[in-house]
Design a protein around this motif. Structure first.
Motif, short mmCIF file in Angstrom:
data_model
loop_
_atom_site.label_atom_id
_atom_site.label_comp_id
_atom_site.label_asym_id
_atom_site.label_seq_id
_atom_site.Cartn_x
_atom_site.Cartn_y
_atom_site.Cartn_z
N LEU A 27 0.78 -1.32 0.07
CA LEU A 27 -0.06 0.06 0.02
C LEU A 27 0.84 1.36 -0.10
O LEU A 27 0.69 2.28 -0.60
CB LEU A 27 -0.91 -0.02 1.20
CG LEU A 27 -1.84 1.30 1.50
CD1 LEU A 27 -2.76 1.31 0.25
CD2 LEU A 27 -2.31 1.17 2.61
N GLU A 28 1.97 1.19 0.85
CA GLU A 28 2.99 2.41 0.92
C GLU A 28 3.56 2.60 -0.36
O GLU A 28 3.94 3.94 -0.66
CB GLU A 28 3.89 2.16 1.91
CG GLU A 28 3.32 2.16 3.39
CD GLU A 28 4.05 2.27 4.61
OE1 GLU A 28 5.40 2.17 4.45
OE2 GLU A 28 3.66 1.87 5.91
N ALA A 29 3.80 1.58 -1.18
CA ALA A 29 4.51 1.66 -2.31
C ALA A 29 3.64 2.72 -3.42
O ALA A 29 4.12 3.27 -4.18
CB ALA A 29 4.77 0.30 -2.84
N THR A 30 2.20 2.60 -3.10
CA THR A 30 1.41 3.60 -4.18
C THR A 30 1.38 4.78 -3.71
O THR A 30 0.68 5.73 -4.77
CB THR A 30 -0.10 2.76 -4.28
OG1 THR A 30 -0.43 2.99 -2.94
CG2 THR A 30 -0.06 1.12 -4.61
N TRP A 31 1.83 5.26 -2.78
CA TRP A 31 1.83 6.41 -2.17
C TRP A 31 2.63 7.52 -3.02
O TRP A 31 3.82 7.20 -3.60
CB TRP A 31 2.18 6.80 -0.65
CG TRP A 31 1.32 6.25 0.40
CD1 TRP A 31 0.19 5.40 0.15
CD2 TRP A 31 1.77 6.02 1.55
NE1 TRP A 31 -0.41 5.03 1.23
CE2 TRP A 31 0.61 5.11 2.28
CE3 TRP A 31 2.69 6.37 2.46
CZ2 TRP A 31 0.79 5.04 3.53
CZ3 TRP A 31 2.66 5.95 3.80
CH2 TRP A 31 1.64 5.51 4.21
N THR A 32 2.10 8.67 -3.65
CA THR A 32 2.63 9.46 -4.34
C THR A 32 3.23 10.73 -3.49
O THR A 32 4.21 11.45 -4.36
CB THR A 32 1.86 10.20 -5.57
OG1 THR A 32 0.79 10.82 -4.84
CG2 THR A 32 1.45 9.05 -6.59
N GLU A 33 2.98 11.14 -2.52
CA GLU A 33 3.57 12.12 -1.72
C GLU A 33 3.89 11.61 -0.46
O GLU A 33 3.50 10.67 -0.05
CB GLU A 33 2.28 13.13 -1.16
CG GLU A 33 1.29 13.72 -2.52
CD GLU A 33 2.31 14.91 -2.98
OE1 GLU A 33 2.68 15.63 -2.26
OE2 GLU A 33 1.71 15.09 -4.26
N PRO A 34 5.10 12.31 0.13
CA PRO A 34 5.52 11.89 1.16
C PRO A 34 4.36 12.14 2.56
O PRO A 34 3.67 12.83 2.53
CB PRO A 34 6.56 12.87 1.62
CG PRO A 34 6.98 13.48 0.43
CD PRO A 34 5.70 13.48 -0.50
N SER A 35 4.54 11.20 3.30
CA SER A 35 3.51 11.13 4.40
C SER A 35 4.03 12.21 5.56
O SER A 35 5.02 12.85 5.45
CB SER A 35 3.51 9.87 5.14
OG SER A 35 4.73 9.57 5.99
N THR A 36 2.99 12.37 6.60
CA THR A 36 3.46 13.29 7.72
C THR A 36 4.59 12.90 8.30
O THR A 36 5.75 13.67 8.59
CB THR A 36 2.17 13.65 8.35
OG1 THR A 36 1.13 14.09 7.93
CG2 THR A 36 2.54 14.51 9.73
N ASN A 37 4.91 11.50 8.61
CA ASN A 37 5.87 11.03 9.30
C ASN A 37 7.19 11.21 8.26
O ASN A 37 8.25 11.38 9.21
CB ASN A 37 5.58 9.56 9.51
CG ASN A 37 4.52 9.38 10.57
OD1 ASN A 37 4.06 10.25 11.30
ND2 ASN A 37 3.92 8.08 10.65
N ASP A 38 7.12 10.91 7.05
CA ASP A 38 8.20 11.10 6.38
C ASP A 38 8.68 12.90 6.40
O ASP A 38 9.81 12.77 6.36
CB ASP A 38 7.89 10.86 4.80
CG ASP A 38 7.53 9.35 4.36
OD1 ASP A 38 7.91 8.48 5.32
OD2 ASP A 38 6.56 9.19 3.44
N ARG A 39 7.64 13.60 6.31
CA ARG A 39 8.28 15.03 6.55
C ARG A 39 8.74 15.20 8.00
O ARG A 39 9.68 15.94 8.11
CB ARG A 39 6.94 15.82 6.28
CG ARG A 39 6.58 15.87 4.70
CD ARG A 39 5.58 16.94 4.37
NE ARG A 39 4.33 16.71 5.19
CZ ARG A 39 3.14 15.92 4.73
NH1 ARG A 39 3.70 15.25 3.63
NH2 ARG A 39 2.05 15.93 5.49
N ILE A 40 8.30 14.52 9.16
CA ILE A 40 8.79 14.94 10.28
C ILE A 40 10.22 14.37 10.33
O ILE A 40 11.21 14.89 10.98
CB ILE A 40 8.04 14.22 11.27
CG1 ILE A 40 6.77 15.09 11.44
CG2 ILE A 40 8.74 14.11 12.52
CD1 ILE A 40 5.54 14.47 12.38
#
Length: 88
Positions: A27-40
Motif C-alpha cells: 500500500l505504501e508503495a502506491t503513495w505519491t506524496e511523502p507522509s506526515t511521518n516522512d516529513r517529520i
C-alpha cells in the motif's frame, strides 16, 4: 471458541504479522506524496545536520525524553529537539 496460547501461537502471530506488513508495504508503495511521518523524519534529519540533537519517539514521557537526550547529547550539539511517545 478454543483459545490456543501454546507453542503454536508464536508461529501463527509471526505469519499474520508478516502478511500484514507485506500488505502495508504494498500500500505504501502506491503513495505519491511523502507522509506526515516522512516529513517529520526529514525535518529531524535536517536539524541533526545543523548540529541539533533531534530524536523521534524518545521515551514514553517528557522525563524519559530529557533523560535520553542528556545521555545522547555531546558538546558539539547546539540544542535538542525531540518528541516522546504518548501513552494513555
Amino acid at each position: 471458541m478454543i483459545y490456543d496460547y501454546g507453542p503454536s501461537l508464536l508461529p501463527r502471530l509471526e505469519e499474520i504479522t508478516a502478511r500484514w506488513l507485506d500488505e502495508e508495504r504494498a500500500l505504501e508503495a502506491t503513495w505519491t506524496e511523502p507522509s506526515t511521518n516522512d516529513r517529520i523524519t526529514a525535518a529531524f534529519k535536517q536539524l541533526n545536520a545543523r548540529g541539533i540533537l533531534a530524536c523521534e519517539c524518545l521515551g514514553s514521557t517528557i522525563h524519559d525524553g530529557w533523560g535520553y537526550a542528556a545521555s545522547e547529547a555531546s558538546a558539539t550539539h547546539r540544542g535538542v529537539a525531540f518528541f516522546h511517545g504518548v501513552h494513555p
